[in-house]
Design a protein around this motif. Sequence first.
Motif, PDB file in Angstrom:
ATOM      1  N   UNK A  71       0.828  -1.207   0.000  1.00  0.00           N
ATOM      2  CA  UNK A  71       0.000   0.000   0.000  1.00  0.00           C
ATOM      3  C   UNK A  71       0.862   1.257   0.000  1.00  0.00           C
ATOM      4  N   UNK A  72       1.949   1.247   0.762  1.00  0.00           N
ATOM      5  CA  UNK A  72       2.830   2.416   0.811  1.00  0.00           C
ATOM      6  C   UNK A  72       3.474   2.681  -0.544  1.00  0.00           C
ATOM      7  N   UNK A  73       3.820   1.647  -1.264  1.00  0.00           N
ATOM      8  CA  UNK A  73       4.392   1.853  -2.600  1.00  0.00           C
ATOM      9  C   UNK A  73       3.365   2.494  -3.537  1.00  0.00           C
ATOM     10  N   UNK A  74       2.122   2.017  -3.457  1.00  0.00           N
ATOM     11  CA  UNK A  74       1.070   2.587  -4.301  1.00  0.00           C
ATOM     12  C   UNK A  74       0.798   4.037  -3.937  1.00  0.00           C
ATOM     13  N   UNK A  75       0.802   4.340  -2.651  1.00  0.00           N
ATOM     14  CA  UNK A  75       0.553   5.705  -2.196  1.00  0.00           C
ATOM     15  C   UNK A  75       1.707   6.640  -2.569  1.00  0.00           C
TER      16      UNK A  75
ATOM     17  N   UNK B  50       3.761   8.543   2.113  1.00  0.00           N
ATOM     18  CA  UNK B  50       3.335   7.712   3.249  1.00  0.00           C
ATOM     19  C   UNK B  50       4.471   7.406   4.208  1.00  0.00           C
ATOM     20  N   UNK B  51       4.131   7.219   5.478  1.00  0.00           N
ATOM     21  CA  UNK B  51       5.097   6.744   6.469  1.00  0.00           C
ATOM     22  C   UNK B  51       4.355   5.865   7.463  1.00  0.00           C
ATOM     23  N   UNK B  52       5.046   4.872   7.962  1.00  0.00           N
ATOM     24  CA  UNK B  52       4.437   3.908   8.885  1.00  0.00           C
ATOM     25  C   UNK B  52       4.523   4.429  10.304  1.00  0.00           C
ATOM     26  N   UNK B  53       3.399   4.400  10.995  1.00  0.00           N
ATOM     27  CA  UNK B  53       3.344   4.830  12.394  1.00  0.00           C
ATOM     28  C   UNK B  53       2.929   3.636  13.235  1.00  0.00           C
ATOM     29  N   UNK B  54       3.774   3.289  14.189  1.00  0.00           N
ATOM     30  CA  UNK B  54       3.481   2.124  15.015  1.00  0.00           C
ATOM     31  C   UNK B  54       2.264   2.374  15.895  1.00  0.00           C
TER      32      UNK B  54
ATOM     33  N   UNK C 284     -10.662   2.610  -3.896  1.00  0.00           N
ATOM     34  CA  UNK C 284     -10.551   1.980  -5.197  1.00  0.00           C
ATOM     35  C   UNK C 284      -9.131   1.610  -5.552  1.00  0.00           C
ATOM     36  N   UNK C 285      -8.178   2.473  -5.212  1.00  0.00           N
ATOM     37  CA  UNK C 285      -6.778   2.225  -5.548  1.00  0.00           C
ATOM     38  C   UNK C 285      -6.208   1.039  -4.782  1.00  0.00           C
ATOM     39  N   UNK C 286      -6.530   0.945  -3.488  1.00  0.00           N
ATOM     40  CA  UNK C 286      -5.956  -0.105  -2.636  1.00  0.00           C
ATOM     41  C   UNK C 286      -6.790  -1.370  -2.643  1.00  0.00           C
ATOM     42  N   UNK C 287      -8.064  -1.232  -2.935  1.00  0.00           N
ATOM     43  CA  UNK C 287      -8.970  -2.378  -2.904  1.00  0.00           C
ATOM     44  C   UNK C 287      -9.776  -2.390  -1.623  1.00  0.00           C
ATOM     45  N   UNK C 288     -11.055  -2.047  -1.713  1.00  0.00           N
ATOM     46  CA  UNK C 288     -11.886  -1.893  -0.512  1.00  0.00           C
ATOM     47  C   UNK C 288     -12.073  -3.186   0.258  1.00  0.00           C
ATOM     48  N   UNK C 289     -12.022  -4.326  -0.415  1.00  0.00           N
ATOM     49  CA  UNK C 289     -12.278  -5.614   0.242  1.00  0.00           C
ATOM     50  C   UNK C 289     -11.011  -6.439   0.436  1.00  0.00           C
ATOM     51  N   UNK C 290      -9.843  -5.794   0.356  1.00  0.00           N
ATOM     52  CA  UNK C 290      -8.593  -6.521   0.484  1.00  0.00           C
ATOM     53  C   UNK C 290      -8.049  -6.543   1.900  1.00  0.00           C
ATOM     54  N   UNK C 291      -6.787  -6.942   2.063  1.00  0.00           N
ATOM     55  CA  UNK C 291      -6.169  -7.051   3.391  1.00  0.00           C
ATOM     56  C   UNK C 291      -5.904  -5.715   4.078  1.00  0.00           C
ATOM     57  N   UNK C 292      -5.947  -4.605   3.333  1.00  0.00           N
ATOM     58  CA  UNK C 292      -5.761  -3.290   3.936  1.00  0.00           C
ATOM     59  C   UNK C 292      -6.995  -2.443   3.655  1.00  0.00           C
TER      60      UNK C 292
END
Length: 233
Positions: free
Chosen positions: A140-144, A151-155, A202-210
């Motif tokens: 997802x971060x690559x797509x964003x 994007x950046x990951x926040x724990x 739509x870009x990430x997939x509404x019904x996917x793992x993220x």
Amino acid sequence: MEDIEAIAALQDPVRRRLYEYVAAQGREVGRNEAAEAVGVARTLAAHHLDRLTEAGLLDSGSRRLTGRSGPGAGRPAKVYTRARAERSVSLPARDYRTAAELLAEAAEEAGLDAGLRAAARRRGEALRGPAAPCGDLEEAMRALAARGYEPHLEEGEEDAEGPGGKGGTDGPVVRMRNCPFHAVAERFPPLVCGMNLALLEGLLGADGPVRARMDARPGECCVVVESSKSNER
């Protein structure tokens, strides 16, 4: 011409790397840190950072990096952050921002929020193409990043209610330091933020793992992305 001169300041490769590093941190950056990050001497980094400030690409200030105050805390150091002002160049001149604001105003007055969200979701799906929904947060971060969201990951944070509450720690989320629609979103936040959320669904997939969801924070994109399983307790 002012915007052209500002962007031209990034032609120098060292200066561009320093700008990219400061922009990516989302916080104040000192000269020593910036110099070490791009592998140049502190004096050279200071020169280029000040040039970027003069060009209006960075904002500068000063503070004690030790976090202490009073006698013995040391002298304040110069720090830098990315400037909030937008820079763009179009030859010949174009004014897409005004067109976008007029369209947003008309859509808001006509109550076209649902239609706009549906169109945005379709556009996101079209951008994803035949690929499956993003399989994890890294994908997802690559797509964003490819769409300019920074994007950046926040724990995740420990649940304030403790073991007897919701249980455990919230999972990590992907936050975005840049909103590509910032200028229009400032004037029409509900309309444009809703459009942005639908586009990312739509870009990430509404019904996917993220999944994408609203979680506005000052200075960042109004949408965050997390694992679909992170809220399953």
